[in-house]
Design an enzyme around this catalytic site. Structure first.
Site, PDB file in Angstrom:
ATOM      1  N   HIS A 452      24.896  20.187  46.401  1.00  0.00           N
ATOM      2  CA  HIS A 452      23.836  20.349  47.389  1.00  0.00           C
ATOM      3  C   HIS A 452      24.079  19.350  48.509  1.00  0.00           C
ATOM      4  CE1 HIS A 452      21.443  23.230  45.264  1.00  0.00           C
ATOM      5  NE2 HIS A 452      21.275  22.461  44.203  1.00  0.00           N
ATOM      6  N   CYS A 495      24.922  22.806  51.721  1.00  0.00           N
ATOM      7  CA  CYS A 495      24.057  23.059  52.877  1.00  0.00           C
ATOM      8  C   CYS A 495      24.048  21.855  53.800  1.00  0.00           C
ATOM      9  CB  CYS A 495      22.631  23.362  52.425  1.00  0.00           C
ATOM     10  SG  CYS A 495      22.381  25.029  51.784  1.00  0.00           S
TER      11      CYS A 495
END
Length: 634
Positions: A452, A495
């Site tokens: 992430h 992301c």
């Protein structure tokens, strides 16, 4: 009369002698044949003559050997049963071995393109057989190949008959007979990866929709129109050029399902096709003159194409010999309130092609090209974070890791994998890698970070962020002199924000796709501050990210992320002839072409954050220099 009376006596004496001698000779020959048979057939070595005797034309291919002919040819019980086993597989395919098996990644991709290329969203839910259907898309999950030698041999026999008629001018492609007739959609979208079909005899791939419970029987014995439901044109084997049409019959209309549905992709011989524009009940293809029942001609059409100019065309067969079920496609339905990424190519088995030796000899020793032909090339480090304390689990990341390991190993890199690292753990791994003594003899260095993230930073499993600059600061010229002047590549799948790159204007909808992170404004500010403090010389460093700042990156929970999937696909196909910058351009193009499906369609654009290469870089897959000579690796 005397001469005539003495003749039988003479013939009798010499005839008996000749018969006696011939009998001995035949007995010797028979013993030699038996001994020869025991020696040469002990391991099952039979020839065509063992089965067919002196005359192949004496056989009925589908009927087996007549008992009288079998006894005349003196065929042993063992040989006869082996031949009969072959002929029984033709006349009764259910007795032959039938099984399914997985397909290669290339076949999976080709079949998926065939299904998606023939899907017609605007026609979903329209028609009398679409009751309770509300979805707009389907996602292919699995493709299995059907193996049934009996069915296949029967199909090939029919195909040979069609080819013979075609050479005699009695069979022509139907769209040449009637130029206004469109080719099936499956012909237009067929991939060259699939087996080549013979369009001259109207051989096509078509879909067949049926309930999952019926598929094992079809795989074993082939489709049977006698037990089929009566359709618009009577009782027949119905096939379709559109996956949308086949999907209507994959389950019961009163109990529709959304997961694990199945349709068949069949190889079909349409032969001389009768074009029917009006609904009518047929028991067989009409006569070649167009009449249903005709006593003046002795040849009928091979198939029927029903086109009432409404929604879908129907392709009808009245014999199973013209149809071979080749693939089982398992898929899920997606309704209009969902969105899911177009399924990526699952990398199950890579076959990396060797670089072009001529290009290597032309480019490898130029001053503006990095050297990269040693064994091993260098180290490839993969950080794969799946389980987090404060973020959702990154399902599908294990597929990314598996594909990258296989790709890097085939590119002659030493692969090191680290799973579920904290932010401090990632920092420590980078610091340790920068001090590896093997860098002095290596040609390049690669890092993949799967986690992430937020803008210009990745999250550790503990929820703390690590800026990009804190990872590659260890590999500058001053910090890692062993890699000075050598290319160092960082690929970051994460992301960089929460924005979604929308293809269609409108509010976002719930997604079954997974996103790799997100961030708050305060976190972004802290990261940008840390980034601004680091201004070291980053010569020979390239950093490629899955998305641009402030935007999410997409990951399929079954097949992995778009970005890593694109890297594996592009590198495995194009690295043999393209340098690094060209490969990254292809990756960016491939990722940008993808979109989620459904009411909210979103895209993603990968990015090259940093590119300080001073030369061109080639991977040169499967080539190396050994003792001054160029060699290709197995």
């Amino acid at each position: 009369m005397a001469t005539g009376g003495a003749r039988p006596k003479t013939n009798s004496i010499w005839g008996n002698a000749l018969r006696w001698f011939t009998g001995i000779q035949n007995e010797v020959t028979e013993r030699q044949d038996r001994r020869y048979g025991r020696e040469h057939r002990a391991n099952g070595d039979y020839t065509a003559q063992d089965f067919l005797g002196a005359s192949t034309s004496s056989y009925d291919l589908l009927g087996g050997l007549p008992d009288t002919l079998s006894s005349q040819l003196n065929i042993s019980r063992r040989k006869k049963s082996k031949y009969e086993k072959f002929t029984e597989s033709l006349s009764n395919p259910s007795q032959s071995a039938c099984f399914t098996m997985g397909v290669s990644a290339e076949i999976f991709c080709a079949v998926t393109e065939l299904v998606q290329g023939t899907w017609q969203s605007k026609k979903t839910g329209r028609g009398r057989d679409t009751r309770n259907l509300e979805h707009t898309f389907i996602v292919v999950k699995r493709v299995e190949a059907i193996k049934n030698e009996g069915l296949l041999e029967r199909y090939k026999l029919t195909k040979r008959q069609h080819r013979l008629r075609q050479t005699q001018g009695r069979l022509k492609p139907y769209y040449y007979v009637d130029p206004t007739m469109k080719k099936p959609m499956t012909v237009e979208t067929e991939s060259p990866v699939l087996d080549t079909l013979n369009e001259d005899i109207n051989e096509q791939y078509l879909f067949h929709g049926t309930k999952s419970a019926n598929i094992p029987s079809i795989c074993a014995m082939g489709p049977d129109f006698r037990i089929a439901r009566k359709g618009m044109f009577g009782r027949a084997i119905y096939l379709s050029e559109s996956a949308t049409k086949a999907d209507q019959y994959a389950d019961e209309m009163d109990s529709r399902r959304t997961e694990d549905l199945q349709i068949l992709i069949c190889r079909v011989l349409l032969g001389n096709a009768y074009y029917c524009e009006e609904q009518q009940t047929l028991r067989r293809p009409p006569c070649v003159c167009g009449e249903k029942i005709c006593r003046d001609h002795h040849e009928t059409f091979d198939s029927v194409i029903g086109d009432t100019r409404k929604l879908f065309r129907e392709f009808l067969l009245f014999t199973a010999d013209q149809c071979y079920p080749e693939y089982i496609v398992t898929y899920d339905r997606i309704d209009q309130f969902q969105a899911r990424a177009v399924p990526q190519l699952p990398v199950t088995s890579l076959c990396l092609r060797a670089a072009d030796p001529a290009l290597f000899m032309e480019e490898a020793y130029k001053d503006d090209v990095y050297q990269n032909c040693g064994l091993p090339r260098g180290r490839a480090v993969i950080v794969n974070n799946i389980n987090f304390q404060h973020h959702e689990k990154r399902d599908g990341s294990e597929m990314d890791c598996k594909a990258l390991v296989e790709l890097m190993e085939q590119m002659s890199y030493t692969v090191i994998v680290h799973n579920d690292l904290t932010a401090q753990g990632i920092f420590d791994v980078m610091e340790t890698e920068s001090k590896q003594p093997s860098h002095w003899t290596s040609d390049s260095f690669i890092v993949f970070i799967l986690s992430h993230g937020m803008s210009n930073a990745v999250y550790g499993t503990d929820g703390y962020s690590l800026p990009y600059s804190m990872m590659y600061m260890h590999f500058t010229t001053d910090s890692c002199p062993a890699l000075a002047g050598k290319p160092k590549m960082f690929f970051i799948q994460a992301c960089q924000g929460t924005k979604k790159d929308s293809r269609v204007a409108g509010e976002s909808v719930p997604l079954t796709m997974r996103q790799d992170g997100g961030q708050s404004d305060s976190a972004r500010a802290r990261c940008n501050e840390s980034e601004s403090k680091f201004g070291a010389n980053m010569c020979d460093i390239a950093v490629a990210t899955a998305t641009t700042p402030d935007y999410v990156s997409w990951r399929n929970k079954e097949n992995g992320s778009w970005f890593i999937n694109a890297i594996v696909r592009v590198f495995s196909e194009e690295a043999r002839s393209k340098h690094f910058l060209e490969l990254l351009t292809s990756v960016n193009s491939w990722v940008a072409s993808m979109k989620t499906q459904g009411q909210g369609q979103y895209q993603q654009v990968s990015s090259m954050e940093t590119m300080s290469f001073t030369k061109r870089f080639y991977f040169w897959p499967r080539l190396c220099i050994v003792n001054g000579e160029l060699q290709e690796l197995d």
